[in-house]
Design a protein around this motif. Structure first.
Motif, PDB file in Angstrom:
ATOM      1  N   ILE A  96     -17.886  33.572  24.685  1.00  0.00           N
ATOM      2  CA  ILE A  96     -18.976  32.593  24.633  1.00  0.00           C
ATOM      3  C   ILE A  96     -18.760  31.497  25.671  1.00  0.00           C
ATOM      4  N   MET A 117     -23.357  26.141  23.076  1.00  0.00           N
ATOM      5  CA  MET A 117     -22.406  27.239  23.208  1.00  0.00           C
ATOM      6  C   MET A 117     -20.988  26.723  23.441  1.00  0.00           C
ATOM      7  N   SER A 121     -17.833  27.610  20.969  1.00  0.00           N
ATOM      8  CA  SER A 121     -16.578  28.192  21.442  1.00  0.00           C
ATOM      9  C   SER A 121     -15.397  27.271  21.156  1.00  0.00           C
TER      10      SER A 121
END
Length: 257
Positions: A96, A117, A121
């Protein structure tokens, strides 16, 4: 610029930490034989999560994997599960994070999506680091417990409190005492680096969020209510008077026609 640097540095640290956890999980030297006051010096034994090995003074090494799962101690299976979960979460987080890097442009991906994102992560890296540190710590506690209760005076059962014939069959009249192996330190360092990398990724997410547009509006002022008053009769009469014309004046105008 600071957010990009923090994100890239956090990603690099997370990859290094994940590599450390993977290396620690695959290593065999989680617990090594304590050579202090060891009457047997011709044989050196060490054990890991997946197999136990014996190395002789001649340099010959023989390893025996753990052929059973149900026969292993519950703590050892818990350590395996923690390390595997940490590796899986770290791998998904790396995947990711690659697409969330601010320096990599992919299509028309908006900045707020990359920030989300990056936060995802980073959270996965943190959980993976905690799992790695917890797994190594549980195994270290198991070694400490077995070290305190294991002696060389006719003890049976390998690896101290693991019981039975020992892990991988390493047991006998002289049971070796185990101490911390290199894999534990690799796992601790890898988990800590992975945890730091995840924290940096979460901090970078805050700097990547786009600033909200400021609306410079004007202050609203309510309209005043105007009261319309009817005209007085005097004005009405005056207007009528203004419109009325003396008939004598009008006749005078046309006398000379």
């Amino acid at each position: 610029m600071a957010a990009t640097l923090c994100q890239v540095l956090g990603f690099v640290l997370s990859v290094l930490g994940l590599a450390g956890i993977i290396a620690s999980t695959g290593m065999d030297q989680w617990g090594t034989e304590d050579l202090f006051d060891n009457p047997v010096t011709a044989v050196f034994s060490y054990s890991g999560l997946w197999r136990s090995c014996v190395r002789q003074s001649s340099g010959f090494t023989e390893c025996r994997p753990y052929f059973t799962i149900l026969g292993l101690p519950a703590l050892l299976q818990a350590v395996r599960a923690l390390m595997i979960v940490g590796i899986v979460l770290g791998a998904i987080g790396c995947l990711i994070a690659i697409f969330a890097l601010k320096c990599i442009k992919m299509g028309n991906m908006e900045l707020n999506i990359k920030a989300t994102m990056t936060l995802t992560s980073g959270a996965m890296f943190i959980v993976a680091g905690v799992c790695g540190i917890a797994g190594v710590s549980v195994f270290a506690n198991l070694i400490v417990t077995s070290f305190q209760f294991t002696t060389y005076s006719g003890a049976t059962g390998g690896f101290g409190g693991f019981g039975g014939g020992g892990i991988g069959g390493l047991g006998g009249s002289l049971t070796p005492r185990y101490t911390f192996g290199p894999a534990l330190f690799v796992g601790w360092i890898g988990g800590a680096v992975l945890l730091i990398g995840g924290i940096m990724m979460c901090l970078a997410c805050r700097g990547m969020m786009p600033e909200k547009d400021r609306y410079d509006g004007m202050a609203y002022k309510a309209a005043s209510h105007t009261v319309y008053k009817p005209e007085t009769r005097s004005r009405y009469n005056d207007s009528n008077k203004a419109q009325s014309v003396d008939p004598r004046q009008t006749s005078q105008r046309f006398d000379y026609v």
